[in-house]
Scaffold this motif. Sequence first.
Motif, mmCIF file in Angstrom:
data_model
loop_
_atom_site.group_PDB
_atom_site.id
_atom_site.type_symbol
_atom_site.label_atom_id
_atom_site.label_comp_id
_atom_site.label_asym_id
_atom_site.label_seq_id
_atom_site.Cartn_x
_atom_site.Cartn_y
_atom_site.Cartn_z
ATOM 1 N N ASN A 1 29.328 4.163 52.265
ATOM 2 C CA ASN A 1 29.418 2.873 51.581
ATOM 3 C C ASN A 1 28.961 1.713 52.461
ATOM 4 O OD1 ASN A 1 30.616 3.915 49.171
ATOM 5 N ND2 ASN A 1 32.571 4.047 50.240
ATOM 6 N N PHE B 1 42.296 -0.760 47.697
ATOM 7 C CA PHE B 1 43.244 0.017 46.907
ATOM 8 C C PHE B 1 44.576 -0.728 46.792
ATOM 9 C CE2 PHE B 1 45.754 3.420 45.333
ATOM 10 C CZ PHE B 1 44.907 4.421 44.894
ATOM 11 N N ASN C 1 37.394 3.039 35.042
ATOM 12 C CA ASN C 1 37.832 2.208 36.161
ATOM 13 C C ASN C 1 38.328 3.059 37.325
ATOM 14 O OD1 ASN C 1 37.229 -0.340 35.208
ATOM 15 N ND2 ASN C 1 39.240 -0.693 34.304
ATOM 16 N N HIS C 2 38.280 2.465 38.521
ATOM 17 C CA HIS C 2 38.630 3.165 39.754
ATOM 18 C C HIS C 2 40.095 3.595 39.768
ATOM 19 C CE1 HIS C 2 39.377 3.533 44.163
ATOM 20 N NE2 HIS C 2 38.152 4.033 44.137
ATOM 21 N N SER D 1 42.326 3.181 41.942
ATOM 22 C CA SER D 1 43.261 2.156 42.409
ATOM 23 C C SER D 1 43.707 1.245 41.272
ATOM 24 C CB SER D 1 42.626 1.329 43.530
ATOM 25 O OG SER D 1 41.429 0.703 43.093
ATOM 26 N N ASP E 1 35.798 -2.548 36.526
ATOM 27 C CA ASP E 1 34.999 -2.536 37.751
ATOM 28 C C ASP E 1 33.775 -3.415 37.531
ATOM 29 O OD1 ASP E 1 36.561 -0.849 39.271
ATOM 30 O OD2 ASP E 1 35.439 0.959 38.790
ATOM 31 N N PHE F 1 30.532 0.489 38.751
ATOM 32 C CA PHE F 1 31.334 1.706 38.635
ATOM 33 C C PHE F 1 30.893 2.706 39.706
ATOM 34 C CE2 PHE F 1 31.753 -0.458 34.651
ATOM 35 C CZ PHE F 1 33.092 -0.295 34.337
ATOM 36 N N SER F 2 31.879 3.155 40.494
ATOM 37 C CA SER F 2 31.576 3.851 41.740
ATOM 38 C C SER F 2 30.990 5.238 41.547
ATOM 39 C CB SER F 2 32.847 3.962 42.586
ATOM 40 O OG SER F 2 33.854 4.681 41.901
ATOM 41 N N ASP G 1 37.098 -5.840 39.506
ATOM 42 C CA ASP G 1 37.144 -5.204 40.822
ATOM 43 C C ASP G 1 35.710 -5.032 41.321
ATOM 44 O OD1 ASP G 1 37.315 -3.621 43.042
ATOM 45 O OD2 ASP G 1 38.504 -2.037 42.119
ATOM 46 N N HIS H 1 32.323 -2.263 44.815
ATOM 47 C CA HIS H 1 30.942 -1.824 45.038
ATOM 48 C C HIS H 1 29.918 -2.886 44.660
ATOM 49 C CE1 HIS H 1 31.591 2.392 46.219
ATOM 50 N NE2 HIS H 1 32.676 2.296 45.465
ATOM 51 N N THR I 1 37.975 13.961 40.065
ATOM 52 C CA THR I 1 37.401 12.626 40.262
ATOM 53 C C THR I 1 36.522 12.232 39.084
ATOM 54 O OG1 THR I 1 37.447 13.011 42.647
ATOM 55 C CG2 THR I 1 36.098 11.176 41.870
#
Length: 392
Positions: free
Chosen positions: A47, A109, A132-133, A135, A176, A179-180, A205, A208, A353
């Motif tokens: 990252n 987080f 969404n993440h 966290s 987000d 989006f990761s 959020d 990223h 995940t």
Amino acid sequence: MVNWNSLRDELEQAKQEGRYRPLTVWESRSGTWMTLNGRRLLQMSSNNYLGLTDHPDLKEAAIRAIEQYGVGSGSVRTITGTLDIHDRLEQELAQFKGTEAALVFQSGFTTNQGVLSSILGPDDVVISDELNHASIIDGIRLTKAHRKIFAHKDMDQLEAVLKESAGFKKRVVVTDGVFSMDGDIAPLPNIVELAEKYDAFVYVDDAHASGVLGKNGKGSTDHFGLHGRVHIQVGTLSKAVGAVGGYVACGQVLKDYLIHKARPFLFSTSQTPAVAATCLAAIQVLKQSDELIKKLWANASYFRSKVQELGFDTGGSETPIVPVIVGDPAKTMRFSDLLLEEGIFAQGIVYPTVAMDKGRVRFIVTAGHTQEDLDFALNALERAGKQLGLLG
């Protein structure tokens, strides 16, 4: 005697499904090329978007801070743990993000956990994008608020949920910015318009998106020109900024409230002085020039287009996060292993995940990659893809 068999059974199942992965222990600093078991590998999962983890200005700032303040702050923020360097960092972050105030947490987080659990009560409703993440999901779980989910970026469904939620004291729409797992950008202008129509708060959020989107990396709110219309902006100091930590950029009233209510803030020792100084230096680097961000986006566009030309499915990617969708978890991890044999570290990501049939190898392009690096990765991708039957 304590019996851990249920945990062992679960781990064994993960191994059988190809989802088990031990920690990878690196022998070098974070960068585009890293050393693993004595072997140099092209890093495509970091990252460290702008390469700031090794920037000379940041390293010098950290060293100076240690010499001036020592290695730790010694306390939580509300006792003796707020040093002037922490105060300066929050002032700089607020100015950078264009908000009244900012509050720094130990990580992105814990920021989501602290903010969401503080502002939401049993008379409120939180409305969250389904992708969404984690966290955000965990932060919502800590509240007694009512919870509603809308399909990923589905504005018709979001509006329907907002209409259904008219009786709640507060309505908070959470998304987000980037989006990761998929690398796509939230339709923030549409979200803001709907929130304003139905008198809801907007919470973004930008983990990223910080350092990636917007002028000089100011994030998704700046990217879309929505200053003053997004009520809560969460960001990270752990990715493009190159250090560690998280923050919320918001109004002064919310900052003051969180200082008294956010449990991760209240019960965690503050950032070390070196980390705070590093983050301050990173903000200055971002403010002085956008060259690194331009390089990041040029690299991302080049790599994504070439991956698509090879015939891989990159999903909805439109940022430096470029997933190669494989599907089956075991096949996904085998693909990651083949790339490792080729000299590329690109992490396979599978259930839980992502969905069971949405396993992918997630590539993250950085400003530090050269075109030669990216071509090396593309050649490896083609060979591994053919070997696994992903390409014709």
